[in-house]
Design a protein around this motif. Structure first.
Motif, PDB file in Angstrom:
ATOM      1  N   GLN A  43       0.956  -1.211   0.040  1.00  0.00           N
ATOM      2  CA  GLN A  43      -0.148   0.062  -0.166  1.00  0.00           C
ATOM      3  C   GLN A  43       0.768   1.263  -0.046  1.00  0.00           C
ATOM      4  N   ILE A  44       0.447   2.165  -0.945  1.00  0.00           N
ATOM      5  CA  ILE A  44       1.480   3.305  -1.237  1.00  0.00           C
ATOM      6  C   ILE A  44       0.719   4.602  -1.157  1.00  0.00           C
ATOM      7  N   GLY A  45       0.829   5.674  -0.567  1.00  0.00           N
ATOM      8  CA  GLY A  45       0.070   6.902  -0.485  1.00  0.00           C
ATOM      9  C   GLY A  45       0.709   7.900   0.367  1.00  0.00           C
ATOM     10  N   ASP A  46       0.286   9.144   0.139  1.00  0.00           N
ATOM     11  CA  ASP A  46       0.951  10.309   1.121  1.00  0.00           C
ATOM     12  C   ASP A  46       0.225  10.377   2.337  1.00  0.00           C
ATOM     13  N   ASN A  47      -0.948   9.748   2.673  1.00  0.00           N
ATOM     14  CA  ASN A  47      -1.583   9.959   3.954  1.00  0.00           C
ATOM     15  C   ASN A  47      -1.701   8.566   4.644  1.00  0.00           C
ATOM     16  N   ILE A  48      -1.866   8.461   5.968  1.00  0.00           N
ATOM     17  CA  ILE A  48      -1.510   7.509   6.834  1.00  0.00           C
ATOM     18  C   ILE A  48      -2.780   6.723   6.299  1.00  0.00           C
ATOM     19  N   GLU A  49      -4.116   7.336   6.088  1.00  0.00           N
ATOM     20  CA  GLU A  49      -5.316   6.881   5.806  1.00  0.00           C
ATOM     21  C   GLU A  49      -5.429   6.065   4.265  1.00  0.00           C
ATOM     22  N   ASP A  50      -4.199   6.249   3.733  1.00  0.00           N
ATOM     23  CA  ASP A  50      -4.017   5.309   2.485  1.00  0.00           C
ATOM     24  C   ASP A  50      -3.573   3.945   2.687  1.00  0.00           C
ATOM     25  N   VAL A  51      -3.375   3.602   4.304  1.00  0.00           N
ATOM     26  CA  VAL A  51      -3.282   2.378   4.874  1.00  0.00           C
ATOM     27  C   VAL A  51      -4.593   1.653   5.238  1.00  0.00           C
ATOM     28  N   GLY A  52      -4.974   0.431   4.910  1.00  0.00           N
ATOM     29  CA  GLY A  52      -6.116   0.063   5.511  1.00  0.00           C
ATOM     30  C   GLY A  52      -6.505   0.155   6.893  1.00  0.00           C
ATOM     31  N   GLY A  53      -7.558   0.418   7.395  1.00  0.00           N
ATOM     32  CA  GLY A  53      -7.844  -0.012   8.775  1.00  0.00           C
ATOM     33  C   GLY A  53      -7.505   1.065   9.850  1.00  0.00           C
ATOM     34  N   VAL A  54      -7.073   2.234   9.303  1.00  0.00           N
ATOM     35  CA  VAL A  54      -6.613   3.241  10.326  1.00  0.00           C
ATOM     36  C   VAL A  54      -7.012   4.560   9.814  1.00  0.00           C
ATOM     37  N   THR A  55      -6.862   5.482  10.829  1.00  0.00           N
ATOM     38  CA  THR A  55      -7.370   7.022  10.863  1.00  0.00           C
ATOM     39  C   THR A  55      -6.029   7.727  11.133  1.00  0.00           C
ATOM     40  N   GLN A  56      -6.136   9.039  10.945  1.00  0.00           N
ATOM     41  CA  GLN A  56      -5.215   9.932  11.353  1.00  0.00           C
ATOM     42  C   GLN A  56      -5.141  10.055  12.911  1.00  0.00           C
ATOM     43  N   GLU A  57      -6.310   9.943  13.644  1.00  0.00           N
ATOM     44  CA  GLU A  57      -6.421   9.717  15.027  1.00  0.00           C
ATOM     45  C   GLU A  57      -5.983   8.415  15.623  1.00  0.00           C
ATOM     46  N   SER A  58      -6.222   7.234  14.783  1.00  0.00           N
ATOM     47  CA  SER A  58      -6.337   6.021  15.674  1.00  0.00           C
ATOM     48  C   SER A  58      -4.958   5.424  14.976  1.00  0.00           C
ATOM     49  N   ALA A  59      -4.193   5.858  14.123  1.00  0.00           N
ATOM     50  CA  ALA A  59      -2.966   5.169  13.645  1.00  0.00           C
ATOM     51  C   ALA A  59      -1.789   5.038  14.802  1.00  0.00           C
ATOM     52  N   ASN A  60      -1.461   3.847  15.001  1.00  0.00           N
ATOM     53  CA  ASN A  60      -0.187   3.714  15.921  1.00  0.00           C
ATOM     54  C   ASN A  60       1.023   3.591  15.416  1.00  0.00           C
ATOM     55  N   VAL A  61       1.964   4.385  15.245  1.00  0.00           N
ATOM     56  CA  VAL A  61       2.948   4.602  14.537  1.00  0.00           C
ATOM     57  C   VAL A  61       3.878   3.170  14.956  1.00  0.00           C
ATOM     58  N   GLU A  62       4.068   3.174  16.446  1.00  0.00           N
ATOM     59  CA  GLU A  62       5.001   1.921  16.501  1.00  0.00           C
ATOM     60  C   GLU A  62       4.286   0.391  16.183  1.00  0.00           C
ATOM     61  N   MET A  63       3.173   0.280  16.114  1.00  0.00           N
ATOM     62  CA  MET A  63       2.812  -0.813  15.568  1.00  0.00           C
ATOM     63  C   MET A  63       2.557  -0.888  13.895  1.00  0.00           C
ATOM     64  N   LEU A  64       2.830   0.432  13.323  1.00  0.00           N
ATOM     65  CA  LEU A  64       2.770   0.193  11.719  1.00  0.00           C
ATOM     66  C   LEU A  64       4.155   0.312  11.313  1.00  0.00           C
ATOM     67  N   MET A  65       5.313   0.569  12.097  1.00  0.00           N
ATOM     68  CA  MET A  65       6.429   0.706  11.537  1.00  0.00           C
ATOM     69  C   MET A  65       7.195  -0.773  11.053  1.00  0.00           C
ATOM     70  N   PRO A  66       6.796  -2.125  11.640  1.00  0.00           N
ATOM     71  CA  PRO A  66       7.274  -3.075  11.401  1.00  0.00           C
ATOM     72  C   PRO A  66       7.029  -3.482   9.737  1.00  0.00           C
ATOM     73  N   ARG A  67       5.799  -2.901   9.342  1.00  0.00           N
ATOM     74  CA  ARG A  67       5.454  -2.808   7.921  1.00  0.00           C
ATOM     75  C   ARG A  67       5.736  -1.837   6.890  1.00  0.00           C
ATOM     76  N   VAL A  68       6.337  -0.781   7.481  1.00  0.00           N
ATOM     77  CA  VAL A  68       6.588   0.178   6.796  1.00  0.00           C
ATOM     78  C   VAL A  68       8.280  -0.106   5.974  1.00  0.00           C
ATOM     79  N   GLY A  69       8.399   0.104   4.800  1.00  0.00           N
ATOM     80  CA  GLY A  69       9.350  -0.255   4.015  1.00  0.00           C
ATOM     81  C   GLY A  69       9.234  -1.671   3.346  1.00  0.00           C
ATOM     82  N   THR A  70       8.304  -2.448   3.820  1.00  0.00           N
ATOM     83  CA  THR A  70       8.007  -3.766   3.262  1.00  0.00           C
ATOM     84  C   THR A  70       6.825  -3.766   2.430  1.00  0.00           C
TER      85      THR A  70
END
Length: 265
Positions: free
Chosen positions: A225-252
């Motif tokens: 999934q590629i985008g310029d906004n965190i909401e371009d990732v499924g199942g998250v919003t700007q308010e609910s996104a947990n960066v620490e939980m997302l980071m293992p998936r970032v870059g892959t």
């Protein structure tokens, strides 16, 4: 010697003459027109995206990392989901035009811009899409442009020389149904419904709607999934996104591009 009355008369004439000269001078100066558009200072965000060296470096870096994460060859049904604006197409010209006359976003001006089909490519995206197609991959362009504008989005993409076909690319804009779905089970943001439809083989691709041999009517597996906004990732919003939980998936499987001009933040 002048009398007091005579001196007063001369003074009055001098003042009148000076006033007439000033008025004449002003009326002959073209810069005094009130009918022209006033020039406004561009925001740092627009200047950064349109003039800085940092923006193309960062954008190209993200796409180089995404290329490195691609499979050597896509399995049948694997698909990359991408946003369009500030992910594939660069709309900084629209932002620049609006700000230069002291205006901001409006739905009408945005629709008019999309219909012009003049957006350019985000740095690095052409190489990425070339690699996806070369490796037998597919791209689903899930955009929050109104679905009625999808044909203009498709035309704009093709005009930029990308190797897109109705078989390897699906363009699907947002409808009222996408907005209404938010809050239903599994639907957190207004792209989640379309992501689910993609995985179920029910995605309504605007650019393939008349293609009876469309390859999109089967379930697909989203591998990136590629985008310029965190909401371009499924199942998250700007308010609910947990960066620490997302980071293992970032870059892959998740890649986020810089966009200082606008966003859900």
């Amino acid at each position: 010697m002048l009398s007091v009355n005579k001196f007063a008369d001369i003074s009055k004439l001098a003042c009148i003459s000076a006033a007439v000269s000033v008025i004449a001078a002003c009326s002959s100066t073209p810069s005094t027109s009130l009918t022209g558009e006033k020039a406004h200072t561009l925001s740092n965000a627009v200047i950064y995206q349109t003039s800085s060296k940092e923006y193309p470096v960062l954008s190209s870096f993200v796409y180089n990392q995404a290329i490195a994460a691609l499979p050597t060859r896509f399995a049948n049904g694997d698909v990359v989901v991408m946003d369009v604006d500030e992910t594939v197409l660069d709309n900084s010209t629209y932002q620049k035009e609006r700000e230069s006359v002291g205006l901001g976003y409006s739905s009408k001006s945005w629709a008019d811009w999309v219909k012009r089909e003049e957006a350019t490519l985000v740095p690095g995206v052409a190489d990425f899409i070339d690699e996806v197609v070369e490796r037998n991959g597919k791209v689903a362009l899930i955009t929050n442009r109104d679905k009625t504008l999808d044909k203009h989005t498709w035309n704009n993409l093709l005009a930029q020389g990308l190797p897109l076909t109705t078989s390897n690319t699906c363009v699907v804009g947002r409808t009222a149904e996408d907005k209404k779905a938010v809050g239903l089970e599994g639907m957190v943001n207004d792209k989640d419904l379309r992501r689910m439809q993609l995985t179920q083989g029910k995605i309504a691709c605007s650019n393939t709607s008349k293609d009876t041999t469309s390859t999109w009517g089967v379930p697909h597996t989203i591998i990136m999934q590629i985008g310029d906004n965190i909401e371009d990732v499924g199942g998250v919003t700007q308010e609910s996104a947990n960066v620490e939980m997302l980071m293992p998936r970032v870059g892959t499987e998740i890649f986020i591009l810089p966009n200082p001009m606008y966003g859900s933040w």
